[in-house]
Design a protein around this motif. Sequence first.
Motif, short mmCIF file in Angstrom:
data_model
loop_
_atom_site.label_atom_id
_atom_site.label_comp_id
_atom_site.label_asym_id
_atom_site.label_seq_id
_atom_site.Cartn_x
_atom_site.Cartn_y
_atom_site.Cartn_z
N ASN A 133 -2.41 -4.55 3.47
CA ASN A 133 -2.16 -5.04 2.12
C ASN A 133 -0.80 -4.56 1.59
O ASN A 133 -0.65 -4.26 0.42
N LEU A 134 0.16 -4.48 2.50
CA LEU A 134 1.52 -4.09 2.13
C LEU A 134 2.34 -5.34 1.81
O LEU A 134 2.11 -6.40 2.39
N PRO A 135 3.32 -5.22 0.92
CA PRO A 135 4.18 -6.38 0.63
C PRO A 135 4.99 -6.78 1.87
O PRO A 135 5.31 -5.94 2.71
N ASP A 166 0.37 -10.41 3.91
CA ASP A 166 0.76 -9.01 3.80
C ASP A 166 1.28 -8.50 5.15
O ASP A 166 1.25 -9.20 6.15
N LYS A 187 0.04 0.78 -5.67
CA LYS A 187 0.66 -0.52 -5.48
C LYS A 187 2.15 -0.31 -5.26
O LYS A 187 2.82 0.31 -6.09
N ARG A 226 4.30 -2.69 -5.30
CA ARG A 226 4.99 -3.61 -6.20
C ARG A 226 4.15 -3.77 -7.46
O ARG A 226 2.93 -3.91 -7.39
N ASP A 227 4.81 -3.79 -8.60
CA ASP A 227 4.10 -3.97 -9.87
C ASP A 227 3.34 -5.29 -9.90
O ASP A 227 2.30 -5.41 -10.54
N SER A 228 3.83 -6.28 -9.18
CA SER A 228 3.21 -7.60 -9.18
C SER A 228 2.02 -7.71 -8.22
O SER A 228 1.33 -8.73 -8.20
N ALA A 229 1.74 -6.66 -7.45
CA ALA A 229 0.64 -6.70 -6.48
C ALA A 229 -0.71 -6.78 -7.19
O ALA A 229 -0.94 -6.08 -8.17
N GLU A 286 -3.61 -6.07 -5.67
CA GLU A 286 -4.45 -4.97 -5.17
C GLU A 286 -3.57 -3.87 -4.60
O GLU A 286 -2.43 -4.11 -4.21
N VAL A 304 -2.63 -0.72 -1.81
CA VAL A 304 -2.56 -0.60 -0.36
C VAL A 304 -3.91 -0.11 0.16
O VAL A 304 -4.58 0.69 -0.48
#
Length: 150
Positions: free
Chosen positions: A40-42, A75, A100, A102-105, A107, A109
Amino acid sequence: NSFDCSSCSCISASSLPAADHCRDRQVAMSDLDRKLYLSNLPLDIVEDELKDVFGVYGPLEEVIVLNSKSSDRPDRTAFVKFIDKDEAAMAMAVLNEMYKFRDSAAEGVKVSVARPGREDKGHKGASGAQSHAGKGGPAPPAPPAPPAAP
């Protein structure tokens, strides 16, 4: 060091002497306790971001960012390996599904102990990737303070 081979369930399958087999197995198991699997990483995550966040909990031996296996996966995944298993456990306890990048995530990690066979199978890490400074989320939570000495 003595190793108790009576608890080893796969001793009959090994050609190594019993003590060597168990010692090698215990080293491999302790190695796994130090290695965490991250998901769940960007998509634009870089190794330095992982070092900055997970390094708060202790020195890292290795960081590997895997390339996405398929274009439809939203991801990226990675491995971080700590020098000390207790520091790995602390990072997992604090960051799992909470931090998180990123602020936009939507969920946080997902952090788990790496399983055997979940290796970097020819994937290239993100070394040399362009910097994404300024895109990161907030600083990671600090590890709890050690108990006061009596």
